[in-house]
Motif scaffolding. Structure first.
Motif, PDB file in Angstrom:
ATOM      1  N   THR A   1     -32.287  23.737 -19.874  1.00 25.37           N
ATOM      2  CA  THR A   1     -31.651  22.779 -20.777  1.00 25.37           C
ATOM      3  C   THR A   1     -30.655  23.469 -21.718  1.00 25.37           C
ATOM      4  OG1 THR A   1     -33.395  23.067 -22.420  1.00 25.37           O
ATOM      5  CG2 THR A   1     -33.735  21.361 -20.743  1.00 25.37           C
ATOM      6  N   ILE A   2     -29.930  22.648 -22.474  1.00 28.26           N
ATOM      7  CA  ILE A   2     -29.005  23.193 -23.466  1.00 28.26           C
ATOM      8  C   ILE A   2     -29.759  24.048 -24.482  1.00 28.26           C
ATOM      9  CG2 ILE A   2     -27.440  22.587 -25.359  1.00 28.26           C
ATOM     10  CD1 ILE A   2     -26.652  20.103 -23.773  1.00 28.26           C
ATOM     11  N   ARG A   3     -30.938  23.605 -24.856  1.00 26.71           N
ATOM     12  CA  ARG A   3     -31.747  24.378 -25.810  1.00 26.71           C
ATOM     13  C   ARG A   3     -32.114  25.745 -25.244  1.00 26.71           C
ATOM     14  NH1 ARG A   3     -37.502  22.485 -28.631  1.00 26.71           N
ATOM     15  NH2 ARG A   3     -37.913  24.467 -29.678  1.00 26.71           N
ATOM     16  N   VAL A   4     -32.510  25.780 -23.982  1.00 27.52           N
ATOM     17  CA  VAL A   4     -32.873  27.050 -23.341  1.00 27.52           C
ATOM     18  C   VAL A   4     -31.658  27.962 -23.261  1.00 27.52           C
ATOM     19  CG1 VAL A   4     -33.612  28.118 -21.171  1.00 27.52           C
ATOM     20  CG2 VAL A   4     -34.787  26.088 -22.017  1.00 27.52           C
ATOM     21  N   LYS A   5     -30.523  27.412 -22.859  1.00 22.99           N
ATOM     22  CA  LYS A   5     -29.287  28.208 -22.781  1.00 22.99           C
ATOM     23  C   LYS A   5     -28.918  28.772 -24.153  1.00 22.99           C
ATOM     24  CE  LYS A   5     -26.980  25.866 -18.885  1.00 22.99           C
ATOM     25  NZ  LYS A   5     -27.986  24.844 -18.511  1.00 22.99           N
ATOM     26  N   LEU A   6     -29.050  27.946 -25.186  1.00 19.09           N
ATOM     27  CA  LEU A   6     -28.712  28.376 -26.541  1.00 19.09           C
ATOM     28  C   LEU A   6     -29.632  29.491 -27.010  1.00 19.09           C
ATOM     29  CD1 LEU A   6     -26.982  27.910 -29.076  1.00 19.09           C
ATOM     30  CD2 LEU A   6     -28.666  26.194 -29.806  1.00 19.09           C
ATOM     31  N   GLU A   7     -30.931  29.325 -26.771  1.00 19.29           N
ATOM     32  CA  GLU A   7     -31.894  30.355 -27.178  1.00 19.29           C
ATOM     33  C   GLU A   7     -31.643  31.653 -26.428  1.00 19.29           C
ATOM     34  OE1 GLU A   7     -36.724  31.128 -27.448  1.00 19.29           O
ATOM     35  OE2 GLU A   7     -35.962  29.127 -26.973  1.00 19.29           O
ATOM     36  N   ARG A   8     -31.322  31.549 -25.143  1.00 21.00           N
ATOM     37  CA  ARG A   8     -31.039  32.742 -24.337  1.00 21.00           C
ATOM     38  C   ARG A   8     -29.838  33.501 -24.886  1.00 21.00           C
ATOM     39  NH1 ARG A   8     -30.959  30.504 -19.464  1.00 21.00           N
ATOM     40  NH2 ARG A   8     -28.751  29.959 -19.420  1.00 21.00           N
ATOM     41  N   ASN A   9     -28.782  32.790 -25.182  1.00 21.28           N
ATOM     42  CA  ASN A   9     -27.573  33.425 -25.700  1.00 21.28           C
ATOM     43  C   ASN A   9     -27.797  34.053 -27.069  1.00 21.28           C
ATOM     44  OD1 ASN A   9     -25.998  32.792 -23.465  1.00 21.28           O
ATOM     45  ND2 ASN A   9     -25.416  30.789 -24.274  1.00 21.28           N
ATOM     46  N   ILE A  10     -28.556  33.358 -27.915  1.00 27.30           N
ATOM     47  CA  ILE A  10     -28.841  33.900 -29.250  1.00 27.30           C
ATOM     48  C   ILE A  10     -29.659  35.179 -29.143  1.00 27.30           C
ATOM     49  CG2 ILE A  10     -30.132  33.493 -31.378  1.00 27.30           C
ATOM     50  CD1 ILE A  10     -29.318  30.553 -31.177  1.00 27.30           C
ATOM     51  N   ARG A  11     -30.713  35.154 -28.338  1.00 36.94           N
ATOM     52  CA  ARG A  11     -31.571  36.340 -28.172  1.00 36.94           C
ATOM     53  C   ARG A  11     -30.761  37.532 -27.670  1.00 36.94           C
ATOM     54  NH1 ARG A  11     -37.398  35.805 -27.518  1.00 36.94           N
ATOM     55  NH2 ARG A  11     -38.077  33.647 -27.769  1.00 36.94           N
ATOM     56  N   GLN A  12     -30.006  37.306 -26.611  1.00 38.70           N
ATOM     57  CA  GLN A  12     -29.268  38.402 -25.995  1.00 38.70           C
ATOM     58  C   GLN A  12     -28.207  38.966 -26.929  1.00 38.70           C
ATOM     59  OE1 GLN A  12     -27.895  36.884 -22.228  1.00 38.70           O
ATOM     60  NE2 GLN A  12     -29.936  36.836 -21.331  1.00 38.70           N
ATOM     61  N   ASN A  13     -27.547  38.107 -27.670  1.00 38.64           N
ATOM     62  CA  ASN A  13     -26.524  38.576 -28.610  1.00 38.64           C
ATOM     63  C   ASN A  13     -27.137  39.331 -29.780  1.00 38.64           C
ATOM     64  OD1 ASN A  13     -24.153  37.671 -27.308  1.00 38.64           O
ATOM     65  ND2 ASN A  13     -24.508  35.583 -28.026  1.00 38.64           N
ATOM     66  N   LEU A  14     -28.293  38.884 -30.249  1.00 38.72           N
ATOM     67  CA  LEU A  14     -28.973  39.593 -31.338  1.00 38.72           C
ATOM     68  C   LEU A  14     -29.432  40.977 -30.884  1.00 38.72           C
ATOM     69  CD1 LEU A  14     -31.146  36.755 -32.962  1.00 38.72           C
ATOM     70  CD2 LEU A  14     -29.067  37.796 -33.870  1.00 38.72           C
ATOM     71  N   VAL A  15     -29.868  41.069 -29.615  1.00 40.71           N
ATOM     72  CA  VAL A  15     -30.263  42.368 -29.061  1.00 40.71           C
ATOM     73  C   VAL A  15     -29.062  43.296 -28.994  1.00 40.71           C
ATOM     74  CG1 VAL A  15     -31.095  43.560 -27.003  1.00 40.71           C
ATOM     75  CG2 VAL A  15     -32.228  41.475 -27.766  1.00 40.71           C
TER      76      VAL A  15
ATOM     77  N   LYS B   1     -32.171  46.876 -19.299  1.00 41.85           N
ATOM     78  CA  LYS B   1     -30.915  46.343 -19.820  1.00 41.85           C
ATOM     79  C   LYS B   1     -30.947  46.140 -21.329  1.00 41.85           C
ATOM     80  CE  LYS B   1     -27.438  42.749 -19.125  1.00 41.85           C
ATOM     81  NZ  LYS B   1     -27.014  41.577 -18.329  1.00 41.85           N
ATOM     82  N   TYR B   2     -32.028  45.544 -21.840  1.00 41.38           N
ATOM     83  CA  TYR B   2     -32.059  45.168 -23.252  1.00 41.38           C
ATOM     84  C   TYR B   2     -33.026  46.002 -24.095  1.00 41.38           C
ATOM     85  CZ  TYR B   2     -29.524  41.041 -21.678  1.00 41.38           C
ATOM     86  OH  TYR B   2     -28.598  40.193 -21.130  1.00 41.38           O
ATOM     87  N   GLY B   3     -33.720  46.950 -23.457  1.00 39.90           N
ATOM     88  CA  GLY B   3     -34.636  47.774 -24.234  1.00 39.90           C
ATOM     89  C   GLY B   3     -36.031  47.181 -24.321  1.00 39.90           C
TER      90      GLY B   3
END
Length: 252
Positions: free
Chosen positions: A219-233, A72-74
């Motif tokens: 947690t909110i931190r985990v959700k935020l990091e997940r969204n940032i990583r995926q969007n940057l990819v 999915k993300y390479g």
């Protein structure tokens, strides 16, 4: 080996040395391949993790588990993937998936991995292989986000085999000293997490849901990091940002 067949054995450096010790002699048709190993997780943690996912996702049947799924993300942002039931798939990265989080926090590793005696450049295998996440340092042509493998050849048998198959692959010869530069997993053991004792005490006394929710809550931190990583990819700038952060951290 007694039937005059070629055999390829791949494993961690300690497994290769264990095999060689057990066999006590060399076999011309035995090919050994070791990996640059970060650590080996406890089988108990893996079994508990699968039970946890079955309960959480209401899985009837697990069909396949892929520890570094890149579909999915390479290549640069691999995920844990579980294929289950009828064409269903769970896929999460290192900031979210509890099994990966345990591994990269050095919680779930076997005790011997914290003082590994098999981390060295020159090994008893024919080949050593590991990911080349910094492929752009060596070749622009190979930097296609599909994955490139670094390869060390340790034996005459390995050299002969590689020469027979190399025309089938895209490869580039690199000076060995440059190839292994900054590959800390080749030389240094992981550090033990000071919560490991409590971690294994709890895994034996708590339910799977209770245990993984305690140590790896979403947690909110985990959700935020997940969204940032995926969007940057998705934007195609994940690697650049990742390298920039590492560069900043080295200077601090």
């Amino acid at each position: 080996m007694d039937n005059d067949k070629w055999v390829c054995f791949s494993g961690t450096p300690c497994q290769i040395e264990g095999l060689k010790k057990f066999l006590s002699k060399e076999y011309d048709k035995l090919i050994t391949v070791d990996i640059v190993c970060r650590a080996v997780p406890s089988p108990l943690v893996y079994r508990k993790y699968l039970k946890y996912q079955k309960k959480k996702l209401h899985i009837k049947k697990i069909n396949n588990v892929i520890f570094r799924d890149k579909r999915k993300y390479g290549y640069q942002y691999s995920n844990m993937a579980i294929e289950y039931d009828e064409n269903k798939i769970y896929r999460q990265g290192i900031e979210t998936d509890p099994y990966l989080r345990a591994f990269f926090k050095n919680l779930s590793d076997r005790p011997s991995c914290y003082n590994c005696r098999f981390r060295k450049r020159y090994r008893r295998s024919d080949f050593t292989i590991w990911d080349c996440f910094v492929v752009e340092k060596f070749s622009r042509d190979l930097n296609d986000n599909k994955g490139t493998t670094r390869l060390l050849i340790h034996s005459d048998n390995g050299e002969e085999i590689f020469n027979k198959i190399k025309e089938k692959y895209a490869y580039k010869s690199v000076d060995v000293d440059i190839l292994v530069t900054d590959v800390k997993e080749m030389y240094r053991s992981v550090s033990i997490n000071n919560k490991r004792k409590e971690f294994f005490k709890d895994i034996n006394n708590m339910s799977e849901i209770e245990f993984f929710n305690k140590y790896f809550p979403d947690t909110i931190r985990v959700k935020l990091e997940r969204n940032i990583r995926q969007n940057l990819v998705k934007l195609g700038i994940y690697n650049k940002i990742k390298k920039l952060i590492k560069k900043i951290l080295r200077k601090t």
